[in-house]
Design a protein around this motif. Structure first.
Motif, short mmCIF file in Angstrom:
data_model
loop_
_atom_site.label_atom_id
_atom_site.label_comp_id
_atom_site.label_asym_id
_atom_site.label_seq_id
_atom_site.Cartn_x
_atom_site.Cartn_y
_atom_site.Cartn_z
N VAL A 53 1.83 50.75 11.99
CA VAL A 53 2.95 51.38 10.98
C VAL A 53 2.98 52.88 11.57
CG1 VAL A 53 3.10 52.03 8.52
CG2 VAL A 53 1.77 50.09 9.05
N ALA A 54 4.61 53.11 11.47
CA ALA A 54 4.66 54.22 12.13
C ALA A 54 4.28 54.40 13.48
CB ALA A 54 4.26 55.85 11.42
N CYS A 55 4.93 53.23 14.39
CA CYS A 55 4.62 53.27 15.69
C CYS A 55 5.26 54.25 16.55
CB CYS A 55 4.92 51.79 16.10
SG CYS A 55 6.79 51.46 16.20
N GLY A 56 6.13 54.97 16.20
CA GLY A 56 6.63 56.03 16.99
C GLY A 56 7.07 55.50 18.45
N THR A 57 6.79 55.99 19.67
CA THR A 57 7.41 55.70 20.96
C THR A 57 6.72 54.55 21.33
OG1 THR A 57 5.58 56.71 22.16
CG2 THR A 57 7.55 58.11 21.61
N ARG A 72 -0.64 39.51 19.56
CA ARG A 72 0.80 39.69 19.31
C ARG A 72 1.09 41.15 18.37
NH1 ARG A 72 1.41 35.19 15.07
NH2 ARG A 72 3.78 35.35 15.55
N LEU A 73 1.99 41.90 19.12
CA LEU A 73 2.53 42.88 18.60
C LEU A 73 3.39 43.33 17.99
CD1 LEU A 73 2.01 44.85 22.31
CD2 LEU A 73 0.16 44.69 20.51
N PHE A 74 3.39 44.04 16.89
CA PHE A 74 4.43 44.39 15.84
C PHE A 74 4.28 45.97 15.47
CE2 PHE A 74 2.86 40.22 15.07
CZ PHE A 74 4.23 39.35 14.80
N GLY A 75 5.62 46.29 15.10
CA GLY A 75 5.53 47.87 14.82
C GLY A 75 6.91 48.23 13.77
N ALA A 86 10.45 53.13 21.61
CA ALA A 86 9.56 52.07 21.45
C ALA A 86 10.14 50.85 22.13
CB ALA A 86 9.16 52.15 19.90
N ARG A 87 11.48 50.61 21.76
CA ARG A 87 12.17 49.43 22.23
C ARG A 87 12.23 49.36 23.82
NH1 ARG A 87 15.39 49.63 17.02
NH2 ARG A 87 14.53 48.13 15.84
N ALA A 88 12.66 50.53 24.14
CA ALA A 88 12.59 50.92 25.72
C ALA A 88 11.26 50.42 26.28
CB ALA A 88 13.06 52.22 26.05
N ALA A 89 10.42 51.03 25.75
CA ALA A 89 8.84 50.93 26.35
C ALA A 89 8.46 49.65 26.26
CB ALA A 89 8.13 52.11 25.76
N LEU A 90 8.61 48.83 25.51
CA LEU A 90 7.78 47.71 24.93
C LEU A 90 8.72 46.42 25.20
CD1 LEU A 90 6.43 48.77 21.44
CD2 LEU A 90 5.01 48.45 23.60
N GLY A 91 10.07 46.59 25.23
CA GLY A 91 10.84 45.17 25.41
C GLY A 91 10.58 44.12 24.55
N GLU A 92 10.41 42.94 24.95
CA GLU A 92 10.04 41.70 24.28
C GLU A 92 8.64 41.69 23.98
OE1 GLU A 92 12.53 39.86 23.22
OE2 GLU A 92 13.97 41.21 24.02
N GLU A 93 7.97 42.69 24.39
CA GLU A 93 6.27 42.58 24.06
C GLU A 93 6.14 42.48 22.52
OE1 GLU A 93 2.93 43.87 26.79
OE2 GLU A 93 4.61 45.31 27.43
N ALA A 94 6.90 43.27 21.85
CA ALA A 94 6.59 43.58 20.68
C ALA A 94 7.88 43.46 19.57
CB ALA A 94 6.21 45.11 20.46
N ARG A 95 7.64 42.71 18.33
CA ARG A 95 8.59 42.94 17.29
C ARG A 95 8.65 44.10 16.46
NH1 ARG A 95 10.37 37.89 13.68
NH2 ARG A 95 12.16 38.90 12.61
N LEU A 96 9.65 44.97 16.65
CA LEU A 96 9.94 46.28 16.03
C LEU A 96 10.72 46.25 14.88
CD1 LEU A 96 9.96 48.30 19.26
CD2 LEU A 96 7.73 47.66 17.70
N GLY A 97 10.73 47.07 13.71
CA GLY A 97 11.90 47.25 12.66
C GLY A 97 11.60 48.60 12.22
N GLU A 98 12.88 48.97 11.52
CA GLU A 98 12.84 50.32 10.91
C GLU A 98 12.50 50.06 9.51
OE1 GLU A 98 16.41 53.72 10.00
OE2 GLU A 98 16.76 52.17 11.31
#
Length: 214
Positions: A53-57, A72-75, A86-98
């Protein structure tokens, strides 16, 4: 339905990190201590869902992936600017949301109803309703899950002038150490039937809390 981030706080965080996100990881490694200790203690097994939660970069999630292969990574983060990094660093490795740490709906935002490991790393000191954020995170744990929290401590072991200077500097970034966090962690653990393990870092610089299902 996913809750929308608080417009005021989201705008503030975007303003703070629009430029800072490019140097965030390089500069923060010198004073955000205890993060790697938290990651080392996750004891996450392959297939487990790990949410920050609040995953930042995305720095912590990337380290979680290396330390605990197969998870399985989520942020989520309230700042769209930080999520760009964060999206640039993790790509498809994690599911991210605002999303807002105090009110996010994990199923609609991230496609999962709960998580085996949830991380709050140096985020409560920046969230206005930090008490609500901690309580909400605890409510998203899967059966047998754990909530891991690291943040600034009471700073009580630091020399007075350094302590005052650090507090003033942190305030410029809207950061405030949460000295009542140990008491709230104990309250949340008791309310949800969790076992609390707490650690005070050297000189009280950071505090580390783990809330585990029995």
């Amino acid at each position: 339905m996913a809750s929308a981030p608080s417009p005021t706080h989201a705008a503030l965080m975007d303003e703070v990190y629009r430029g800072q996100r490019h140097i965030y990881d390089f500069t923060r490694k010198y004073y955000l201590f205890g993060r790697d200790t938290l990651i080392a203690g996750l004891d996450a097994r392959p297939g487990m869902r790990v949410l920050e939660v609040a995953c930042g970069t995305g720095r912590n999630l990337a380290k979680v992936a290396r330390a605990w292969p197969g998870v399985r990574l989520f942020g989520l983060d309230i700042s769209s600017e930080m999520l760009k990094s964060a999206r640039a660093a993790l790509g498809e490795e994690a599911r991210l949301g605002e999303g807002d740490a105090c009110a996010f709906d994990p199923a609609s935002l991230l496609g999962e109803p709960a998580f085996e490991r949830i991380v709050l790393s140096y985020s409560l000191s920046m969230i206005p309703d930090w008490q609500g954020a901690l309580k909400h995170a605890a409510g998203q744990l899967a059966a047998g899950g754990e909530l891991h929290v690291v943040d600034f401590g009471d700073l009580g072991g630091l020399p007075g002038p350094f302590q005052r200077g650090l507090r003033a500097w942190l305030a410029k970034f809207h950061v405030e150490p949460r000295v009542d966090l140990p008491a709230l962690a104990a309250e949340v653990a008791a309310a949800r039937g969790l076992v609390l393990e707490s650690r005070r870092g050297p000189l009280g610089y950071y505090q580390l809390h783990v809330l585990r299902a029995r």
